[in-house]
Motif scaffolding. Structure first.
Motif, PDB file in Angstrom:
ATOM      1  N   TRP A  20      -4.357  -2.343   3.362  1.00 13.67           N
ATOM      2  CA  TRP A  20      -4.287  -0.996   2.803  1.00 13.67           C
ATOM      3  C   TRP A  20      -5.517  -0.772   1.942  1.00 13.67           C
ATOM      4  O   TRP A  20      -5.802  -1.545   1.043  1.00 13.67           O
ATOM      5  CB  TRP A  20      -3.006  -0.832   1.989  1.00 13.67           C
ATOM      6  CG  TRP A  20      -1.794  -0.970   2.845  1.00 13.67           C
ATOM      7  CD1 TRP A  20      -1.115  -2.121   3.105  1.00 13.67           C
ATOM      8  CD2 TRP A  20      -1.165   0.047   3.602  1.00 13.67           C
ATOM      9  NE1 TRP A  20      -0.083  -1.873   3.965  1.00 13.67           N
ATOM     10  CE2 TRP A  20      -0.092  -0.549   4.291  1.00 13.67           C
ATOM     11  CE3 TRP A  20      -1.398   1.412   3.768  1.00 13.67           C
ATOM     12  CZ2 TRP A  20       0.754   0.166   5.126  1.00 13.67           C
ATOM     13  CZ3 TRP A  20      -0.555   2.115   4.603  1.00 13.67           C
ATOM     14  CH2 TRP A  20       0.503   1.502   5.265  1.00 13.67           C
ATOM     15  N   CYS A  22      -7.863   2.136  -0.328  1.00 11.53           N
ATOM     16  CA  CYS A  22      -7.989   3.459  -0.931  1.00 11.53           C
ATOM     17  C   CYS A  22      -9.233   3.481  -1.810  1.00 11.53           C
ATOM     18  O   CYS A  22      -9.692   2.442  -2.298  1.00 11.53           O
ATOM     19  CB  CYS A  22      -6.755   3.860  -1.719  1.00 11.53           C
ATOM     20  SG  CYS A  22      -6.558   3.014  -3.288  1.00 11.53           S
ATOM     21  N   PRO A  30      -0.010   8.109  -3.188  1.00  8.78           N
ATOM     22  CA  PRO A  30       0.227   7.669  -4.561  1.00  8.78           C
ATOM     23  C   PRO A  30      -0.933   6.826  -5.089  1.00  8.78           C
ATOM     24  O   PRO A  30      -1.741   6.304  -4.332  1.00  8.78           O
ATOM     25  CB  PRO A  30       1.495   6.823  -4.452  1.00  8.78           C
ATOM     26  CG  PRO A  30       1.471   6.274  -3.070  1.00  8.78           C
ATOM     27  CD  PRO A  30       0.812   7.342  -2.224  1.00  8.78           C
ATOM     28  N   PHE A  35       1.718   2.483  -5.510  1.00  5.61           N
ATOM     29  CA  PHE A  35       1.799   2.067  -4.115  1.00  5.61           C
ATOM     30  C   PHE A  35       2.063   0.569  -3.998  1.00  5.61           C
ATOM     31  O   PHE A  35       2.830   0.131  -3.148  1.00  5.61           O
ATOM     32  CB  PHE A  35       0.511   2.444  -3.387  1.00  5.61           C
ATOM     33  CG  PHE A  35       0.522   2.098  -1.940  1.00  5.61           C
ATOM     34  CD1 PHE A  35       1.334   2.780  -1.059  1.00  5.61           C
ATOM     35  CD2 PHE A  35      -0.262   1.073  -1.451  1.00  5.61           C
ATOM     36  CE1 PHE A  35       1.357   2.470   0.282  1.00  5.61           C
ATOM     37  CE2 PHE A  35      -0.244   0.746  -0.107  1.00  5.61           C
ATOM     38  CZ  PHE A  35       0.567   1.443   0.758  1.00  5.61           C
ATOM     39  N   ASP A  38       5.651  -0.479  -3.843  1.00  6.83           N
ATOM     40  CA  ASP A  38       6.286  -0.373  -2.524  1.00  6.83           C
ATOM     41  C   ASP A  38       5.969  -1.592  -1.666  1.00  6.83           C
ATOM     42  O   ASP A  38       6.843  -2.107  -0.961  1.00  6.83           O
ATOM     43  CB  ASP A  38       5.826   0.893  -1.802  1.00  6.83           C
ATOM     44  CG  ASP A  38       6.359   2.158  -2.442  1.00  6.83           C
ATOM     45  OD1 ASP A  38       7.381   2.092  -3.154  1.00  6.83           O
ATOM     46  OD2 ASP A  38       5.751   3.225  -2.216  1.00  6.83           O
TER      47      ASP A  38
END
Length: 81
Positions: A20, A22, A30, A35, A38
């Motif tokens: 993941w 970002c 989020p 995040f 989760d």
């Protein structure tokens, strides 16, 4: 970098569904701090990459992933002492 995910090159390629990414500069929603919670609940190995990550966010994420299967890579654009 794409070669990391290519199972035709070498062995032990990284499963792209477990990574993941970002960029904090893009105001992700989020936020990585939320995040990651989760990801922790899934109790599986993940790699979280956060670009333009400040020192405070890095510290917060590092604390959250302790004793989990999550690996964290943060990148800071403006490295300061």
């Amino acid at each position: 970098m794409l070669k990391l995910f290519d199972d035709r090159v070498g062995i032990n390629s990284i499963e792209i569904k477990k990574v993941w990414y970002c960029d904090f500069g893009d105001s992700p929603n989020p936020q990585p701090q939320h995040f990651v919670e989760d990801l922790i609940q899934k109790k599986q190995p993940y790699i979280l990459i956060v670009d333009n990550c400040g020192q405070d966010t890095h510290g917060n994420l590092t604390k959250k992933i302790q004793d989990t299967q999550i690996s964290l890579l943060t990148i800071e654009y403006d490295v300061q002492e």
